[in-house]
Design a protein around this motif. Structure first.
Motif, PDB file in Angstrom:
ATOM      1  N   GLN A  42      32.947 108.865   5.964  1.00  0.00           N
ATOM      2  CA  GLN A  42      34.296 108.700   6.493  1.00  0.00           C
ATOM      3  C   GLN A  42      34.825 107.285   6.227  1.00  0.00           C
ATOM      4  OE1 GLN A  42      31.720 110.156   8.499  1.00  0.00           O
ATOM      5  NE2 GLN A  42      32.456 112.106   7.646  1.00  0.00           N
ATOM      6  N   VAL A  43      33.974 106.286   6.380  1.00  0.00           N
ATOM      7  CA  VAL A  43      34.402 104.908   6.132  1.00  0.00           C
ATOM      8  C   VAL A  43      34.770 104.721   4.665  1.00  0.00           C
ATOM      9  CG1 VAL A  43      33.627 102.505   6.073  1.00  0.00           C
ATOM     10  CG2 VAL A  43      33.164 103.922   8.084  1.00  0.00           C
ATOM     11  N   ALA A  44      33.966 105.250   3.760  1.00  0.00           N
ATOM     12  CA  ALA A  44      34.266 105.135   2.329  1.00  0.00           C
ATOM     13  C   ALA A  44      35.607 105.786   2.001  1.00  0.00           C
ATOM     14  CB  ALA A  44      33.149 105.766   1.506  1.00  0.00           C
ATOM     15  N   HIS A  45      35.904 106.884   2.667  1.00  0.00           N
ATOM     16  CA  HIS A  45      37.156 107.604   2.391  1.00  0.00           C
ATOM     17  C   HIS A  45      38.371 106.884   2.957  1.00  0.00           C
ATOM     18  CE1 HIS A  45      39.844 111.063   1.810  1.00  0.00           C
ATOM     19  NE2 HIS A  45      40.294 110.802   3.029  1.00  0.00           N
ATOM     20  N   PHE A  46      38.317 106.494   4.212  1.00  0.00           N
ATOM     21  CA  PHE A  46      39.510 105.988   4.882  1.00  0.00           C
ATOM     22  C   PHE A  46      39.765 104.501   4.657  1.00  0.00           C
ATOM     23  CE2 PHE A  46      38.666 109.817   7.470  1.00  0.00           C
ATOM     24  CZ  PHE A  46      39.921 110.413   7.379  1.00  0.00           C
ATOM     25  N   SER A  47      38.739 103.726   4.308  1.00  0.00           N
ATOM     26  CA  SER A  47      38.930 102.281   4.190  1.00  0.00           C
ATOM     27  C   SER A  47      39.792 101.896   2.994  1.00  0.00           C
ATOM     28  CB  SER A  47      37.574 101.575   4.101  1.00  0.00           C
ATOM     29  OG  SER A  47      36.844 102.005   2.963  1.00  0.00           O
ATOM     30  N   GLY A  48      40.074 102.832   2.110  1.00  0.00           N
ATOM     31  CA  GLY A  48      40.961 102.521   0.994  1.00  0.00           C
ATOM     32  C   GLY A  48      42.421 102.450   1.389  1.00  0.00           C
ATOM     33  N   GLU A  49      42.754 103.023   2.555  1.00  0.00           N
ATOM     34  CA  GLU A  49      44.166 103.105   2.926  1.00  0.00           C
ATOM     35  C   GLU A  49      44.484 102.538   4.299  1.00  0.00           C
ATOM     36  OE1 GLU A  49      44.147 107.709   4.572  1.00  0.00           O
ATOM     37  OE2 GLU A  49      44.362 107.333   2.418  1.00  0.00           O
ATOM     38  N   ARG A  50      43.458 102.350   5.142  1.00  0.00           N
ATOM     39  CA  ARG A  50      43.722 101.796   6.474  1.00  0.00           C
ATOM     40  C   ARG A  50      42.515 101.011   6.961  1.00  0.00           C
ATOM     41  NH1 ARG A  50      45.050 105.575  11.016  1.00  0.00           N
ATOM     42  NH2 ARG A  50      45.878 107.121   9.575  1.00  0.00           N
ATOM     43  N   ARG A  51      42.726 100.221   7.983  1.00  0.00           N
ATOM     44  CA  ARG A  51      41.642  99.428   8.554  1.00  0.00           C
ATOM     45  C   ARG A  51      40.663 100.351   9.275  1.00  0.00           C
ATOM     46  NH1 ARG A  51      42.582  94.134  12.473  1.00  0.00           N
ATOM     47  NH2 ARG A  51      40.466  93.273  12.302  1.00  0.00           N
ATOM     48  N   VAL A  52      39.381 100.121   9.023  1.00  0.00           N
ATOM     49  CA  VAL A  52      38.321 100.944   9.600  1.00  0.00           C
ATOM     50  C   VAL A  52      37.266 100.015  10.194  1.00  0.00           C
ATOM     51  CG1 VAL A  52      36.505 102.607   9.107  1.00  0.00           C
ATOM     52  CG2 VAL A  52      38.709 102.825   7.972  1.00  0.00           C
ATOM     53  N   ILE A  53      36.914 100.256  11.440  1.00  0.00           N
ATOM     54  CA  ILE A  53      35.931  99.437  12.152  1.00  0.00           C
ATOM     55  C   ILE A  53      34.812 100.339  12.658  1.00  0.00           C
ATOM     56  CG2 ILE A  53      35.563  97.938  14.167  1.00  0.00           C
ATOM     57  CD1 ILE A  53      38.682  97.357  13.921  1.00  0.00           C
ATOM     58  N   ARG A  54      33.588  99.893  12.524  1.00  0.00           N
ATOM     59  CA  ARG A  54      32.449 100.613  13.090  1.00  0.00           C
ATOM     60  C   ARG A  54      31.430  99.585  13.537  1.00  0.00           C
ATOM     61  NH1 ARG A  54      29.242 103.143   7.809  1.00  0.00           N
ATOM     62  NH2 ARG A  54      29.489 101.310   6.462  1.00  0.00           N
ATOM     63  N   LEU A  55      30.596  99.956  14.496  1.00  0.00           N
ATOM     64  CA  LEU A  55      29.599  99.028  15.015  1.00  0.00           C
ATOM     65  C   LEU A  55      28.314  99.760  15.336  1.00  0.00           C
ATOM     66  CD1 LEU A  55      30.089  98.195  18.788  1.00  0.00           C
ATOM     67  CD2 LEU A  55      31.294 100.081  17.676  1.00  0.00           C
ATOM     68  N   ASP A  56      27.239  98.992  15.391  1.00  0.00           N
ATOM     69  CA  ASP A  56      25.999  99.470  15.987  1.00  0.00           C
ATOM     70  C   ASP A  56      26.082  99.120  17.465  1.00  0.00           C
ATOM     71  OD1 ASP A  56      24.884 100.383  13.625  1.00  0.00           O
ATOM     72  OD2 ASP A  56      23.820  98.514  13.210  1.00  0.00           O
ATOM     73  N   LEU A  57      26.018 100.121  18.335  1.00  0.00           N
ATOM     74  CA  LEU A  57      26.011  99.863  19.770  1.00  0.00           C
ATOM     75  C   LEU A  57      24.803  99.009  20.145  1.00  0.00           C
ATOM     76  CD1 LEU A  57      26.907 103.478  20.895  1.00  0.00           C
ATOM     77  CD2 LEU A  57      28.453 101.508  20.912  1.00  0.00           C
ATOM     78  N   ARG A  58      24.905  98.310  21.260  1.00  0.00           N
ATOM     79  CA  ARG A  58      23.801  97.410  21.636  1.00  0.00           C
ATOM     80  C   ARG A  58      22.476  98.163  21.710  1.00  0.00           C
ATOM     81  NH1 ARG A  58      24.094  94.039  26.471  1.00  0.00           N
ATOM     82  NH2 ARG A  58      26.319  93.810  26.064  1.00  0.00           N
ATOM     83  N   GLY A  59      21.446  97.544  21.132  1.00  0.00           N
ATOM     84  CA  GLY A  59      20.130  98.152  21.101  1.00  0.00           C
ATOM     85  C   GLY A  59      19.931  99.179  20.007  1.00  0.00           C
TER      86      GLY A  59
END
Length: 259
Positions: A42-59
């Motif tokens: 999903q990140v590879a697809h959408f990051s070409g046209e809009r800002r995309v943020i993802r994180l590793d939750l704590r731990g």
């Protein structure tokens, strides 16, 4: 690989795509014992046209930290990251426990949630007999076996065994305290009676073969949502990696539909 210190945790995250792209940022939130790479397609697809943020939750994944006791605390971590990145309005896309975090954000900060996507998630945890037996056994079986059993049953029949083993190994690196504490947090999670307060357009997308959080539970939740679209896909609980292209297409369709 940017990181942010938040209340004793070091959160690892990715912030990709154009700042002036189409639409508000997408914020991808993974589930229990997983990591931000569940969303690679999903990140590879959408990051070409809009800002995309993802994180590793704590731990989880490449983020450190423990001591978290509730879904609300995880939601505060996500908000701390978004405040740090100066993101006001956003679209949370949450898988499983990440969907619980997303709903918590939508209830606590409705003015910031543009839309919402819940992938294989529910508003109230209810256990079938098999899940109840697994819970009862969790305190008596070796930790790695407990994690492996949960991950194994998350996939639909026929998913490649070698891929499942990869996810079992990755989940097994999550600290025991984090795994067991957040298992309890998910058991305690219940916002079903507050779902009617969530007015943001919402996509509820679920795997038909999900035995962790069955479709029937999601459909009960769907009835309470004021503005929800439901999609069922031929997959298990790990929809983001079992059917990544189908999930991406569903997201694309939802995001391009006018509210």
């Amino acid at each position: 690989m940017p990181q942010l210190e938040v209340d004793g945790a070091t959160l690892t995250y990715d912030d990709e795509g154009p700042r002036d792209g189409d639409g508000v940022p997408l914020v991808f939130i993974h589930g229990w014992t997983a990591n931000r790479h569940r969303w690679d397609h999903q990140v590879a697809h959408f990051s070409g046209e809009r800002r995309v943020i993802r994180l590793d939750l704590r731990g989880h994944g490449e983020s450190s930290g423990a001591g978290v006791r509730t879904i609300e605390e995880l939601a505060r971590d996500v908000l701390a990251l978004l405040d740090h990145l100066k993101v006001d309005r956003f679209i949370p896309v949450g898988h499983s426990m990440g969907g619980m975090i997303s709903q918590t954000l939508a209830l606590s900060h409705p003015e910031r949630v543009e839309r919402m996507v819940l992938v294989n998630s529910i508003s109230r945890m209810t256990y079938n007999k098999g899940r109840g037996l697994l819970m009862a056994a969790s305190a008596r079986v070796p930790f790695k076996l407990f994690v492996a059993a949960n991950i194994q049953r998350a996939f639909a029949p026929g998913y490649p065994r070698e891929r499942i083993q990869e996810y079992i190994r990755a989940s097994g690196t999550t600290p025991r305290e984090v795994v067991m504490t957040l298992y309890g947090a998910m058991r305690a999670f219940d916002v079903l009676d507050r779902v009617p307060e969530i007015t943001a357009p919402t996509l509820l997308i679920h795997g038909y073969h999900d035995i962790q959080l069955p479709v029937s539970q999601m459909l009960r939740m769907a009835k309470a949502y004021p503005d929800a679209v439901v999609r069922i896909i031929d997959a298990g609980h790990e929809l983001p990696v079992e059917k990544p292209a189908e999930l991406t297409r569903a997201l694309e369709g939802f995001l391009t539909t006018k509210a």
